[in-house]
Structures are given as structure tokens and as C-alpha cells.
Design a protein around this motif. Structure first.
Motif, short mmCIF file in Angstrom:
data_model
loop_
_atom_site.label_atom_id
_atom_site.label_comp_id
_atom_site.label_asym_id
_atom_site.label_seq_id
_atom_site.Cartn_x
_atom_site.Cartn_y
_atom_site.Cartn_z
N GLN A 173 38.50 42.52 31.62
CA GLN A 173 37.46 43.12 32.75
C GLN A 173 36.13 43.32 32.14
OE1 GLN A 173 38.63 44.12 35.63
NE2 GLN A 173 40.80 43.69 35.21
N ASN A 210 34.74 40.04 33.43
CA ASN A 210 34.48 40.08 34.56
C ASN A 210 33.22 40.78 34.96
OD1 ASN A 210 36.90 38.40 35.19
ND2 ASN A 210 38.03 40.18 35.73
N ALA A 234 33.73 46.72 37.34
CA ALA A 234 35.15 46.06 37.17
C ALA A 234 36.11 47.00 36.18
CB ALA A 234 34.77 45.04 36.08
#
Length: 309
Positions: A7, A10, A260
């Protein structure tokens, strides 16, 4: 927690794209105090410019060989549209009340969307953008696709180049002078019109780089893509401190990571299950903006005149 590295990766990738676009907002605002709401569409046309270059190359050309030409094509289209917008849409309104260029920017945004929708071949539909094939990379426990490496390399490279340009070159120092006091800068012999055009061009070039990164990540470009990306990038610019070029990139990264993490973890909080997932990611981005503006209205880094461009 096992998903945390993924995450964060991302969010970093998404935030780097936001930051590249946000620099265009903050550079223009730093000099002419204008919020260029058409900047999202300048990003969008850059994506279509890059795609057009790829389609014009001989069939079978590998993406690795085509990417430099696509990057130059996307940057060229974005810069041309950005310079034209400054010359024909904003410069005649430079002495007008601030509401006039703001409305013009919104109108220009709609016009650029409709131009792609109407005149680009199959512009009404999302167009497939080439992506790198092959295995992804495992970096610190996160899976990073080959196309995502582009923005992870391009974003810091662009920031280093921009920092050097603003701090060390004659034109960069002229930008700082124009941002501090355009009238005095003009009296000192600085061509402020040229500096304003240069600010639009640099911001548009960064948007073109972000457009290529967006296409490589999502595998498509469409005429609507500039609206939400432009809105998020403007949020990032305000989050970092509007007028501060380093704050724009920081704001983009913070916004991307927050988006995210919120998408992945909000639904894990008891009673918040209905507020998680991708459908709420935009909401949490703007919640973050509201909190920062309430607690620190000048943004994370504030507006430092020496960093304005």
C-alpha cells in the motif's frame, strides 16, 4: 499489516504522479496568482500526444524503444497547449478581475475535453495505452510493475532538475524575482512575459511526463482523465503549500499514500466498513485536505518566496 509495504508503494507511485501535475499549478500560481484549472486537461492531451507517437511508429516497435519518443511527444503536445493557453486565454485577462481568468480556465478545460472527444479518432472511448510486459519487481516486500518504475525514476529526476534550474540558472532566478515582485522585476530588465510563458511550459512538461506515467500504469487514456487527476493535483498543491514547488511534490506523495492507506484500512476499523474500498478514496483525499487546512492553512511547507517559481 502484511499489505502495508504494498500500500505504501501504491501510494508513492500515485503520489508521484499527483506531485508532477501539482507543480504546474504551483508554478503558475507563484508568478501570476492564477489557479489554472485547465491544467488537468493539459495533462490529458499529453497522454493522447504520447499515444499518437506510439501509433505512428512502425508496427512491432518495442515499448522500450518507443518510450523516449512517446515521452517527447507527450511533453511537446502539453507544452504547446500550455503556451497557447497562456498566450491566447490568460494573457489578455492579466489585468482583469481574478474571477475572469478563473472562469476562462474552466471554459478552456471543457473545450479541451470536447476537442479530444470530437476530433481524436475514437476519442469518445478509452484508448488502450501500451504497457510493459514481463514480471514485476519485488522491492522491500512490495510488488512494483515495470511501468511504475518510470514514475519512480522520473519524479525525483524532474524535481532535481527543477530545483537546480530555479536555484542556479539565470532564468530560474528571474522566476524567483518575478514571483516576489513582478513590477520591480520588469524595472530591472526582466522580460516578465517570457518568464510567465516559461512557467507555463515547465508545468505543462511535467504534466506530460505524468501523463505517460499514468498511461503506463493504467493501460489507457481517455478524454475525462484530466478532471479528477487535475483536481487531486490541485489538492496536493494546496496540501503542500500553494506556490511552493517542493511542497507540491510533498503534498502529492502525502495525498497518494493517505489515499492508498485509507482505501485499504478504513474498512478494518469497527463501524467504518461502509467507508472503505476504492469507492471512497476520493472522499478521504479531500477529508485530509480539509484537516490540513484547518490545522495548518498555509499547507505542510507553507509558501516560501525563495521556492516559488
Amino acid at each position: 499489516m502484511s499489505e502495508l509495504p504494498q500500500q505504501l508503494a501504491n501510494g508513492l507511485i500515485l503520489g508521484a504522479m499527483y506531485g508532477l501535475i501539482a507543480i504546474g499549478y504551483t508554478m503558475v500560481y507563484g508568478i501570476v496568482q492564477l489557479i489554472n484549472f485547465a491544467h488537468g486537461e493539459i495533462f490529458m492531451v499529453g497522454g493522447f500526444g504520447a499515444l499518437s507517437v506510439f501509433l505512428a511508429l512502425p508496427a512491432g516497435t518495442s515499448l522500450a524503444l518507443a518510450l523516449p519518443a512517446m515521452l517527447l511527444g507527450g511533453i511537446a503536445v502539453s507544452v504547446l497547449v500550455g503556451i497557447a493557453a497562456e498566450r491566447f486565454a490568460y494573457r489578455p485577462l492579466r489585468g482583469a478581475p481574478r474571477l475572469a481568468p478563473l472562469i476562462t480556465a474552466i471554459g478552456l478545460s471543457i473545450a479541451l475535453q470536447q476537442a479530444i472527444w470530437k476530433w481524436y479518432p475514437d476519442g469518445k472511448q478509452a484508448r488502450v495505452f501500451p504497457q510493459f510486459k514481463g514480471h514485476a519487481f519485488d522491492i522491500l516486500g512490495a510488488t512494483v510493475q515495470r511501468g511504475d518504475l518510470f514514475v519512480l525514476i522520473a519524479a525525483p529526476a524532474c524535481m532535481i532538475a527543477l530545483g537546480f534550474f530555479v536555484a542556479k540558472t539565470r532564468s530560474g532566478r528571474a522566476m524567483q524575482a518575478t514571483a516576489q515582485d513582478p513590477d520591480t522585476a520588469k524595472l530591472m530588465g526582466i522580460n516578465t512575459d517570457r518568464i510567465i510563458v516559461l512557467a507555463f511550459a515547465i508545468g505543462a512538461a511535467f504534466a506530460g511526463v505524468a501523463a505517460v506515467a499514468y498511461g503506463l500504469r493504467t493501460g489507457e487514456v481517455q478524454f475525462r482523465m484530466g478532471f479528477i487527476m487535475g483536481l487531486k493535483a490541485f489538492t496536493a498543491a494546496v496540501l503542500g503549500g500553494i506556490g511552493n514547488i517542493y511542497g507540491a511534490m510533498l503534498g502529492g506523495i502525502v495525498l497518494g499514500i493517505a489515499e492508498a492507506l485509507a482505501t485499504a484500512y478504513i474498512e478494518e476499523i469497527p463501524g467504518m466498513q461502509q467507508f472503505g474500498g476504492g469507492a471512497w478514496k476520493d472522499v478521504w483525499a479531500f477529508v485530509l485536505l480539509i484537516l490540513v487546512l484547518l490545522l495548518r492553512p498555509q499547507g505542510l511547507l507553507g509558501e516560501r518566496v525563495a521556492d516559488r517559481a
